[in-house]
Design an enzyme around this catalytic site. Sequence first.
Site, PDB file in Angstrom:
ATOM      1  N   ALA A 109       2.615  12.560  36.164  1.00 42.45           N
ATOM      2  CA  ALA A 109       4.048  12.797  35.959  1.00 42.45           C
ATOM      3  C   ALA A 109       4.830  11.486  35.982  1.00 42.45           C
ATOM      4  O   ALA A 109       5.311  11.022  37.023  1.00 42.45           O
ATOM      5  CB  ALA A 109       4.574  13.749  37.025  1.00 42.45           C
ATOM      6  N   LEU A 110       4.948  10.884  34.789  1.00 40.07           N
ATOM      7  CA  LEU A 110       5.692   9.636  34.640  1.00 40.07           C
ATOM      8  C   LEU A 110       6.955   9.862  33.790  1.00 40.07           C
ATOM      9  O   LEU A 110       8.069   9.517  34.212  1.00 40.07           O
ATOM     10  CB  LEU A 110       4.799   8.574  33.980  1.00 40.07           C
ATOM     11  CG  LEU A 110       5.425   7.220  33.680  1.00 40.07           C
ATOM     12  CD1 LEU A 110       5.842   6.512  34.963  1.00 40.07           C
ATOM     13  CD2 LEU A 110       4.448   6.318  32.914  1.00 40.07           C
TER      14      LEU A 110
ATOM     15  N   ILE B 185      -4.909  18.690   0.655  1.00 40.07           N
ATOM     16  CA  ILE B 185      -6.024  18.910  -0.292  1.00 40.07           C
ATOM     17  C   ILE B 185      -6.398  20.360  -0.436  1.00 40.07           C
ATOM     18  O   ILE B 185      -6.800  20.797  -1.475  1.00 40.07           O
ATOM     19  CB  ILE B 185      -7.225  18.056   0.156  1.00 40.07           C
ATOM     20  CG1 ILE B 185      -6.840  16.609   0.021  1.00 40.07           C
ATOM     21  CG2 ILE B 185      -8.445  18.370  -0.699  1.00 40.07           C
ATOM     22  CD1 ILE B 185      -7.767  15.672   0.671  1.00 40.07           C
TER      23      ILE B 185
ATOM     24  N   GLU C   6       0.741   8.853  25.507  1.00 36.64           N
ATOM     25  CA  GLU C   6       0.067   7.600  25.884  1.00 36.64           C
ATOM     26  C   GLU C   6       0.525   6.432  25.013  1.00 36.64           C
ATOM     27  O   GLU C   6      -0.211   5.497  24.753  1.00 36.64           O
ATOM     28  CB  GLU C   6      -1.466   7.758  25.826  1.00 36.64           C
ATOM     29  CG  GLU C   6      -2.064   8.122  27.156  1.00 36.64           C
ATOM     30  CD  GLU C   6      -2.169   9.621  27.351  1.00 36.64           C
ATOM     31  OE1 GLU C   6      -1.115  10.289  27.219  1.00 36.64           O
ATOM     32  OE2 GLU C   6      -3.272  10.080  27.648  1.00 36.64           O
TER      33      GLU C   6
HETATM   34  C1  LIG Z   1       2.705  17.181  24.208  1.00 37.24           C
HETATM   35  C2  LIG Z   1       3.035  15.991  25.041  1.00 37.24           C
HETATM   36  C3  LIG Z   1       2.315  15.733  26.195  1.00 37.24           C
HETATM   37  C4  LIG Z   1       2.662  14.665  27.021  1.00 37.24           C
HETATM   38  N1  LIG Z   1       1.988  14.468  28.210  1.00 37.24           N
HETATM   39  C5  LIG Z   1       2.486  13.588  29.111  1.00 37.24           C
HETATM   40  C6  LIG Z   1       1.942  13.523  30.453  1.00 37.24           C
HETATM   41  O1  LIG Z   1       0.981  14.211  30.792  1.00 37.24           O
HETATM   42  N2  LIG Z   1       2.546  12.696  31.351  1.00 37.24           N
HETATM   43  C7  LIG Z   1       3.611  11.907  31.024  1.00 37.24           C
HETATM   44  O2  LIG Z   1       4.095  11.188  31.895  1.00 37.24           O
HETATM   45  N3  LIG Z   1       4.122  11.914  29.760  1.00 37.24           N
HETATM   46  C8  LIG Z   1       3.595  12.748  28.806  1.00 37.24           C
HETATM   47  N4  LIG Z   1       4.133  12.801  27.533  1.00 37.24           N
HETATM   48  C9  LIG Z   1       5.282  11.957  27.212  1.00 37.24           C
HETATM   49  C10 LIG Z   1       4.949  10.872  26.206  1.00 37.24           C
HETATM   50  O3  LIG Z   1       4.211   9.835  26.812  1.00 37.24           O
HETATM   51  C11 LIG Z   1       6.287  10.390  25.634  1.00 37.24           C
HETATM   52  O4  LIG Z   1       6.817  11.459  24.834  1.00 37.24           O
HETATM   53  C12 LIG Z   1       6.140   9.133  24.812  1.00 37.24           C
HETATM   54  O5  LIG Z   1       5.852   8.026  25.629  1.00 37.24           O
HETATM   55  C13 LIG Z   1       7.400   8.836  23.996  1.00 37.24           C
HETATM   56  O6  LIG Z   1       8.539   8.904  24.817  1.00 37.24           O
HETATM   57  P1  LIG Z   1       9.829   9.742  24.330  1.00 37.24           P
HETATM   58  O7  LIG Z   1       9.355  11.071  23.835  1.00 37.24           O
HETATM   59  O8  LIG Z   1      10.827   9.722  25.435  1.00 37.24           O
HETATM   60  O9  LIG Z   1      10.367   8.957  23.089  1.00 37.24           O
HETATM   61  P2  LIG Z   1      11.354   7.693  23.155  1.00 37.24           P
HETATM   62  O10 LIG Z   1      10.829   6.669  24.075  1.00 37.24           O
HETATM   63  O11 LIG Z   1      12.743   8.195  23.387  1.00 37.24           O
HETATM   64  O12 LIG Z   1      11.238   7.167  21.674  1.00 37.24           O
HETATM   65  C14 LIG Z   1      11.893   7.827  20.568  1.00 37.24           C
HETATM   66  C15 LIG Z   1      11.378   7.188  19.288  1.00 37.24           C
HETATM   67  O13 LIG Z   1      11.739   5.801  19.277  1.00 37.24           O
HETATM   68  C16 LIG Z   1      10.602   4.977  19.094  1.00 37.24           C
HETATM   69  N5  LIG Z   1      10.758   3.746  19.877  1.00 37.24           N
HETATM   70  C17 LIG Z   1      11.040   3.669  21.212  1.00 37.24           C
HETATM   71  N6  LIG Z   1      11.099   2.375  21.589  1.00 37.24           N
HETATM   72  C18 LIG Z   1      10.833   1.627  20.479  1.00 37.24           C
HETATM   73  C19 LIG Z   1      10.736   0.238  20.214  1.00 37.24           C
HETATM   74  N7  LIG Z   1      10.901  -0.672  21.186  1.00 37.24           N
HETATM   75  N8  LIG Z   1      10.451  -0.156  18.965  1.00 37.24           N
HETATM   76  C20 LIG Z   1      10.254   0.762  17.968  1.00 37.24           C
HETATM   77  N9  LIG Z   1      10.334   2.092  18.147  1.00 37.24           N
HETATM   78  C21 LIG Z   1      10.611   2.525  19.388  1.00 37.24           C
HETATM   79  C22 LIG Z   1       9.422   5.820  19.592  1.00 37.24           C
HETATM   80  O14 LIG Z   1       8.188   5.416  18.986  1.00 37.24           O
HETATM   81  C23 LIG Z   1       9.854   7.230  19.168  1.00 37.24           C
HETATM   82  O15 LIG Z   1       9.502   7.458  17.829  1.00 37.24           O
HETATM   83  C24 LIG Z   1       3.740  13.814  26.657  1.00 37.24           C
HETATM   84  C25 LIG Z   1       4.433  14.040  25.450  1.00 37.24           C
HETATM   85  C26 LIG Z   1       4.100  15.112  24.651  1.00 37.24           C
HETATM   86  C27 LIG Z   1       4.895  15.355  23.391  1.00 37.24           C
END
Ligand SMILES: Cc1cc2nc3c(=O)[nH]c(=O)nc-3n(C[C@H](O)[C@H](O)[C@H](O)COP(=O)(O)OP(=O)(O)OC[C@H]3O[C@@H](n4cnc5c(N)ncnc54)[C@H](O)[C@@H]3O)c2cc1C
Length: 347
Positions: free
Chosen positions: A127-128, A296, A322
């Site tokens: 949970a991060l 396809i 990740e």
């Molecule tokens: C199904 C699922 C399971 C998950 N499981 C876990 C889990 O078990 N534990 C946990 O802790 N988290 C989990 N996550 C969270 C996941 O790690 C985050 O969703 C991910 O790191 C992206 O964060 P965000 O969704 O807040 O997007 P944001 O950080 O808000 O980013 C939004 C968009 O902006 C882009 N972006 C952000 N910063 C930059 C940059 N510097 N340069 C260019 N583009 C950028 C991103 O690529 C993305 O497209 C899960 C997510 C999903 C969808």
Amino acid sequence: MDFSLTDEQKMIQQTVRRFVDRELMPLENEVMQAEGKYPTGIEPGLYHDLQMKAKDLGFWGINTPEEYGGANLGAVMSALIAIEMGRTLVPFTFGGNADNILYHGNEQQKAEYLVPTIEGKRRSCFALTEPGAGSDPSGIRTTAVKDGGDWVINGQKVFITGGNEADFAMVFAVTDRDKPPQNGGVTCFLVDRSMGWTSRPVPTMGGWSPAELFFDNVRVPEDHVLGEVGRGFMLGMQWIGQGRWLIASRCVGTAERLLQMAVDYSKQRVTFGKPIADRQAIQWMLADSAVEIQAIHGGMGYTREMPIERWYRDLRVTRIYEGTDEIQHFIIARALLKGYVKIGAWE
Ligand SMILES: Cc1cc2nc3c(=O)[nH]c(=O)nc-3n(C[C@H](O)[C@H](O)[C@H](O)COP(=O)(O)OP(=O)(O)OC[C@H]3O[C@@H](n4cnc5c(N)ncnc54)[C@H](O)[C@@H]3O)c2cc1C
């Protein structure tokens, strides 16, 4: 440089492939029909039986040290196994593994969390991520404040895989606002669900739901700090690091299976008197399959008759968790620009 596989690697790869072909692929239809019914995607009794079958073949604790009963096969072998497992949409993993950061626990924590997780008796979640902090986890707002012999946790986590089923969470919280999160400000806690956190499913386009986790004055005894106070960020990055190459490996296997399905279908599907494989337009699509794969199969790929549409939905998340694609690009570009890696001398 010789990248060919050793005889032992080939033998293990073939054994996993047979297991996937014989035990998992026949379940695909059932898994598609039962979408949303079981948290693990498969009926729990069947899941357990499959894990036991795999254990008899030696697939138990792929990344777990021998002293904990694991096979400890190493990074290359784990990636090869993940590629094979990616060839089926049955959401199955071999048993006997635990989160890599639980090995940082003290002896009591290992007995209480690590060993039961390896044995499948406890379920963890990581949970991060929070509503305001995903790609940039240094922005987490969940706090843990010392109160006597306890830490009191308040905050919210989101998108937590396994968070609806877990009986404990590895929770990352700010313990010192005056220090940088990466260096002294964030701590990781082992928090049992029985200590008071709650969860709620987050519906997604995939075949399973991650969870939102809520911490409202959850009291955690001080001996539940994983590692050291203030060293949580490093643990979080270590956990994420392992997932990155395993997720990518699994995707390689899925892409290969989908391409094979596309090739087979194109040879068998006849339109205007010829298999569509004879059309140059289709041949080009096959050649570009890495990006075009879902188109396809035409209408059949869009139906729920075949596993393709389910894969299409499930796979999207592998470009998010990740570390999103953009963040992975950022890390690679940073390594190049800062000279962390030497071009032509990849290790
Ligand atoms: C199904 C699922 C399971 C998950 N499981 C876990 C889990 O078990 N534990 C946990 O802790 N988290 C989990 N996550 C969270 C996941 O790690 C985050 O969703 C991910 O790191 C992206 O964060 P965000 O969704 O807040 O997007 P944001 O950080 O808000 O980013 C939004 C968009 O902006 C882009 N972006 C952000 N910063 C930059 C940059 N510097 N340069 C260019 N583009 C950028 C991103 O690529 C993305 O497209 C899960 C997510 C999903 C969808």
